[in-house]
Design a protein around this motif. Structure first.
Motif, mmCIF file in Angstrom:
data_model
loop_
_atom_site.group_PDB
_atom_site.id
_atom_site.type_symbol
_atom_site.label_atom_id
_atom_site.label_comp_id
_atom_site.label_asym_id
_atom_site.label_seq_id
_atom_site.Cartn_x
_atom_site.Cartn_y
_atom_site.Cartn_z
ATOM 1 N N HIS A 272 -23.543 35.411 61.773
ATOM 2 C CA HIS A 272 -24.034 36.319 60.485
ATOM 3 C C HIS A 272 -24.590 35.790 59.300
ATOM 4 C CE1 HIS A 272 -21.599 39.235 62.802
ATOM 5 N NE2 HIS A 272 -20.795 38.118 62.965
ATOM 6 N N CYS A 273 -25.884 36.403 59.136
ATOM 7 C CA CYS A 273 -26.505 35.746 57.979
ATOM 8 C C CYS A 273 -26.779 36.820 56.824
ATOM 9 C CB CYS A 273 -28.067 35.354 58.373
ATOM 10 S SG CYS A 273 -28.875 34.462 57.004
ATOM 11 N N LEU A 274 -25.986 36.944 55.659
ATOM 12 C CA LEU A 274 -26.064 37.943 54.717
ATOM 13 C C LEU A 274 -26.909 37.705 53.576
ATOM 14 C CD1 LEU A 274 -21.974 38.359 54.405
ATOM 15 C CD2 LEU A 274 -23.834 39.317 56.102
ATOM 16 N N ALA B 109 -32.127 51.398 42.630
ATOM 17 C CA ALA B 109 -31.777 51.047 43.924
ATOM 18 C C ALA B 109 -32.700 50.424 44.722
ATOM 19 C CB ALA B 109 -31.314 52.276 44.798
ATOM 20 N N VAL B 110 -32.207 49.261 45.301
ATOM 21 C CA VAL B 110 -33.103 48.425 46.069
ATOM 22 C C VAL B 110 -32.539 47.862 47.422
ATOM 23 C CG1 VAL B 110 -34.127 47.170 44.084
ATOM 24 C CG2 VAL B 110 -32.085 46.238 45.052
ATOM 25 N N GLU B 111 -33.377 47.907 48.341
ATOM 26 C CA GLU B 111 -32.813 47.674 49.949
ATOM 27 C C GLU B 111 -32.462 46.251 49.945
ATOM 28 O OE1 GLU B 111 -34.818 47.609 54.166
ATOM 29 O OE2 GLU B 111 -34.804 49.316 53.175
ATOM 30 N N THR B 112 -31.262 45.983 50.631
ATOM 31 C CA THR B 112 -30.798 44.509 50.883
ATOM 32 C C THR B 112 -30.929 44.679 52.430
ATOM 33 O OG1 THR B 112 -28.434 45.071 50.756
ATOM 34 C CG2 THR B 112 -29.558 44.275 48.951
ATOM 35 N N ARG B 113 -30.842 43.343 52.939
ATOM 36 C CA ARG B 113 -30.756 43.187 54.404
ATOM 37 C C ARG B 113 -29.821 42.010 55.027
ATOM 38 N NH1 ARG B 113 -35.919 45.067 53.392
ATOM 39 N NH2 ARG B 113 -36.562 42.814 52.965
ATOM 40 N N SER B 114 -29.059 42.214 55.906
ATOM 41 C CA SER B 114 -28.230 41.047 56.652
ATOM 42 C C SER B 114 -28.916 41.113 58.028
ATOM 43 C CB SER B 114 -26.869 41.409 56.364
ATOM 44 O OG SER B 114 -26.403 42.624 57.164
ATOM 45 N N TRP B 115 -28.343 39.751 58.665
ATOM 46 C CA TRP B 115 -28.830 39.875 59.825
ATOM 47 C C TRP B 115 -27.740 39.286 60.887
ATOM 48 C CZ3 TRP B 115 -33.954 40.664 61.696
ATOM 49 C CH2 TRP B 115 -34.990 41.026 60.797
ATOM 50 N N HIS B 116 -27.624 39.764 62.286
ATOM 51 C CA HIS B 116 -26.510 39.714 63.185
ATOM 52 C C HIS B 116 -26.715 39.056 64.286
ATOM 53 C CE1 HIS B 116 -24.348 41.295 59.542
ATOM 54 N NE2 HIS B 116 -25.314 42.236 59.356
ATOM 55 N N TRP B 117 -26.272 38.121 64.799
ATOM 56 C CA TRP B 117 -26.214 37.622 66.302
ATOM 57 C C TRP B 117 -24.713 37.976 66.980
ATOM 58 C CZ3 TRP B 117 -23.932 33.695 69.034
ATOM 59 C CH2 TRP B 117 -24.325 33.593 70.535
ATOM 60 N N LEU B 118 -24.701 38.597 67.995
ATOM 61 C CA LEU B 118 -23.320 38.828 68.471
ATOM 62 C C LEU B 118 -23.310 38.017 70.188
ATOM 63 C CD1 LEU B 118 -22.853 42.395 67.448
ATOM 64 C CD2 LEU B 118 -21.369 40.492 66.707
ATOM 65 N N SER C 36 -38.182 34.591 60.924
ATOM 66 C CA SER C 36 -37.727 33.673 61.798
ATOM 67 C C SER C 36 -36.190 34.137 62.351
ATOM 68 C CB SER C 36 -37.229 32.347 61.013
ATOM 69 O OG SER C 36 -38.481 31.754 60.949
ATOM 70 N N LEU C 37 -35.357 34.893 61.464
ATOM 71 C CA LEU C 37 -34.127 35.448 61.845
ATOM 72 C C LEU C 37 -34.476 36.630 63.069
ATOM 73 C CD1 LEU C 37 -32.667 35.966 58.474
ATOM 74 C CD2 LEU C 37 -31.587 34.273 60.204
ATOM 75 N N ALA C 38 -35.316 37.430 62.889
ATOM 76 C CA ALA C 38 -35.835 38.124 63.956
ATOM 77 C C ALA C 38 -36.467 37.613 64.996
ATOM 78 C CB ALA C 38 -37.014 39.423 63.347
ATOM 79 N N GLU C 39 -37.186 36.577 64.932
ATOM 80 C CA GLU C 39 -37.778 35.909 66.223
ATOM 81 C C GLU C 39 -36.575 35.394 67.036
ATOM 82 O OE1 GLU C 39 -40.821 32.284 67.090
ATOM 83 O OE2 GLU C 39 -40.977 33.323 65.403
ATOM 84 N N ALA C 40 -35.656 34.893 66.372
ATOM 85 C CA ALA C 40 -34.376 34.237 67.019
ATOM 86 C C ALA C 40 -33.533 35.489 67.604
ATOM 87 C CB ALA C 40 -33.490 33.406 65.863
ATOM 88 N N GLY C 41 -33.897 36.573 67.266
ATOM 89 C CA GLY C 41 -32.929 37.488 68.040
ATOM 90 C C GLY C 41 -31.808 38.189 67.319
ATOM 91 N N LEU C 42 -31.666 37.725 65.924
ATOM 92 C CA LEU C 42 -30.733 38.658 65.192
ATOM 93 C C LEU C 42 -31.034 40.129 65.056
ATOM 94 C CD1 LEU C 42 -30.332 35.352 64.719
ATOM 95 C CD2 LEU C 42 -29.129 36.191 62.567
ATOM 96 N N LEU C 43 -30.097 40.849 64.815
ATOM 97 C CA LEU C 43 -30.385 42.223 64.561
ATOM 98 C C LEU C 43 -30.080 42.488 62.837
ATOM 99 C CD1 LEU C 43 -27.821 43.761 67.174
ATOM 100 C CD2 LEU C 43 -30.313 43.454 67.207
ATOM 101 N N CYS C 44 -30.874 43.446 62.570
ATOM 102 C CA CYS C 44 -31.045 43.696 60.967
ATOM 103 C C CYS C 44 -30.272 44.671 60.681
ATOM 104 C CB CYS C 44 -32.616 44.125 60.715
ATOM 105 S SG CYS C 44 -32.850 44.301 58.723
ATOM 106 N N ARG C 45 -29.550 44.643 59.632
ATOM 107 C CA ARG C 45 -28.473 45.766 59.029
ATOM 108 C C ARG C 45 -29.099 45.848 57.513
ATOM 109 N NH1 ARG C 45 -21.990 46.052 58.717
ATOM 110 N NH2 ARG C 45 -22.158 48.286 58.487
ATOM 111 N N ARG C 46 -29.347 46.999 57.243
ATOM 112 C CA ARG C 46 -30.066 47.659 56.081
ATOM 113 C C ARG C 46 -28.714 48.021 55.185
ATOM 114 N NH1 ARG C 46 -34.139 48.069 59.455
ATOM 115 N NH2 ARG C 46 -36.208 47.345 58.479
ATOM 116 N N GLY C 47 -28.804 47.838 53.799
ATOM 117 C CA GLY C 47 -27.911 48.143 52.752
ATOM 118 C C GLY C 47 -28.720 48.183 51.329
ATOM 119 N N LEU C 48 -27.841 48.389 50.318
ATOM 120 C CA LEU C 48 -28.516 48.656 49.060
ATOM 121 C C LEU C 48 -27.765 48.131 47.877
ATOM 122 C CD1 LEU C 48 -27.426 51.122 47.238
ATOM 123 C CD2 LEU C 48 -28.189 52.560 49.021
ATOM 124 N N GLN C 49 -28.406 47.631 46.895
ATOM 125 C CA GLN C 49 -27.592 47.375 45.624
ATOM 126 C C GLN C 49 -28.336 47.804 44.438
ATOM 127 O OE1 GLN C 49 -27.779 42.991 45.322
ATOM 128 N NE2 GLN C 49 -26.123 42.889 46.877
#
Length: 375
Positions: free
Chosen positions: A139-141, A327-336, A150-163
């Protein structure tokens, strides 16, 4: 190229790490080492340092702040539901691998590299190692935007949030900022600040060597009080704050409130040449609007005085919107590692992302700024 996983920052040359990390204080070798040296991570905390480095004959080419986690506390991107679903299916969710700054929801570099080829090789190596070692995922926060391809190319899933971030639009001073708000918002903020003055509060901002050992001890007491009020356990300790002041005092802004000559509240921020990062606050007694004064108004004034572009107010907090934050969008990336869980999470993230986008639109409509001059 050689990939290694190292159980602590002291196994990595500070100059080589910092050359990749850049100027953000939370990624500095000294900051991450201070967390380890003072027992805030490592040991029985559930945060086991396992930093990834990619080296060749010329030295460090890429690196990740990486931790083996046995829980999901202190991350600010909540995956408790994923863990529960995995455990109910008979698939252990912990340990997992996490690339983040512990206890700190600040966007910044995570897959630090001299070039894109090194970044890709490091990611591939970490994912392969995670699968072989039996970690449930990686998990890359809050990574830097430049790393996301690079994270998308490696196959990680994008999760959107906000701050909620305050953006400096070239304000000359605090009154200039207030002039950009609607009349009702200007009135509310002035009333908040007046309450603090009427309570006989004096506010002092300190940086670098002006922060004394007594100041750090008082702040640590305030910080611990905040956690006690929320019936939770503090992540950080006085040793860490004292170490932080010693090795990174030039990045620290401590805001102290005094009443009748005695300190009653404190807020700690960190800053670099571009951004102010709001972090922790606490008080020994209640004074109306004091939290807003120390955590928001003083930070905005400081950012304007220093010419900082952004004031990041930390995680959550819709109440920040009324105080000039946006409000701004944030993203984290996840490989399971488990395909079934990964498929279910991917479907969930699609629905959640649509909800986040809708919510961001609603918050934009509620922005406190004037629609036109003279409003």
């Amino acid at each position: 190229m050689q990939l290694r996983l190292l159980e602590g920052m002291h196994a990595i040359p500070a100059a080589s790490w910092n050359a990749l990390a850049g100027m953000q204080p939370f990624l500095q070798h000294a900051f991450l080492a201070a967390l380890e040296d003072t027992g805030c991570v490592g040991g029985q905390t559930g945060w086991q340092p396992l930093h990834a480095v990619l080296e060749d004959g010329h030295g460090l080419q890429a690196a990740m702040p990486l931790y083996a986690k046995t829980h999901s506390w202190g991350e600010y991107v909540f995956d408790w539901a994923w863990a529960d679903a995995s455990e109910r299916a008979g698939l252990p969710y912990y340990p997992k691998l996490l690339s983040a700054v512990p206890f700190t929801p600040v966007p910044g570099k995570r897959v630090m590299a001299r070039d894109e080829q090194s970044r890709g090789l490091l990611l591939q190596g970490v994912l392969a190692m995670a699968g072989q070692a039996g970690f449930s995922g990686v998990h890359c926060l809050f990574p830097a935007e430049a790393e996301e391809a690079s994270l998308a190319e490696a196959g990680l899933l994008c999760r959107r949030g906000l701050q909620f971030h305050w953006l400096n639009r070239g304000y000359g001073d605090y009154e200039d900022f207030l002039a950009a708000l609607t009349r009702d918002k200007r009135k509310k903020l002035r009333q908040e600040r007046r309450k603090v003055l009427d309570a006989g509060i004096t506010v002092i901002r300190k940086t670098a060597g002006d922060i004394t050992p007594a100041d750090w001890a008082f702040f640590a007491r305030c910080y611990q009080q905040t956690y006690l009020e929320h019936r939770s356990t503090p992540y950080l300790n006085l040793d860490f704050f004292e170490r932080l002041g010693g090795v990174m005092g030039q990045h620290c802004l401590l805001v102290l409130a005094y009443q009748h000559g005695q300190p009653i509240a404190a807020a700690l921020n960190l800053f670099d040449e571009q951004r102010l990062f709001g972090r922790y606050w606490g008080a020994t007694c209640f004074v109306p609007s004091l939290h807003f004064e120390l955590c928001y108004h003083q930070g905005i004034e400081f950012a304007i005085e220093r010419g900082l572009a952004v004031f990041e107010g930390g995680a959550q907090g819709e109440h920040k919107l009324a105080r000039g934050f946006e409000a701004v969008e944030t993203r984290s990336w996840h490989w399971l590692a488990q395909p079934g869980l990964a498929t279910a999470v991917e479907r969930f993230l699609l629905r959640e992302g649509q909800g986040v986008q809708h919510y961001l639109g609603e918050l934009d409509e509620r922005a406190p700024f004037r629609a036109m001059p003279g409003a």
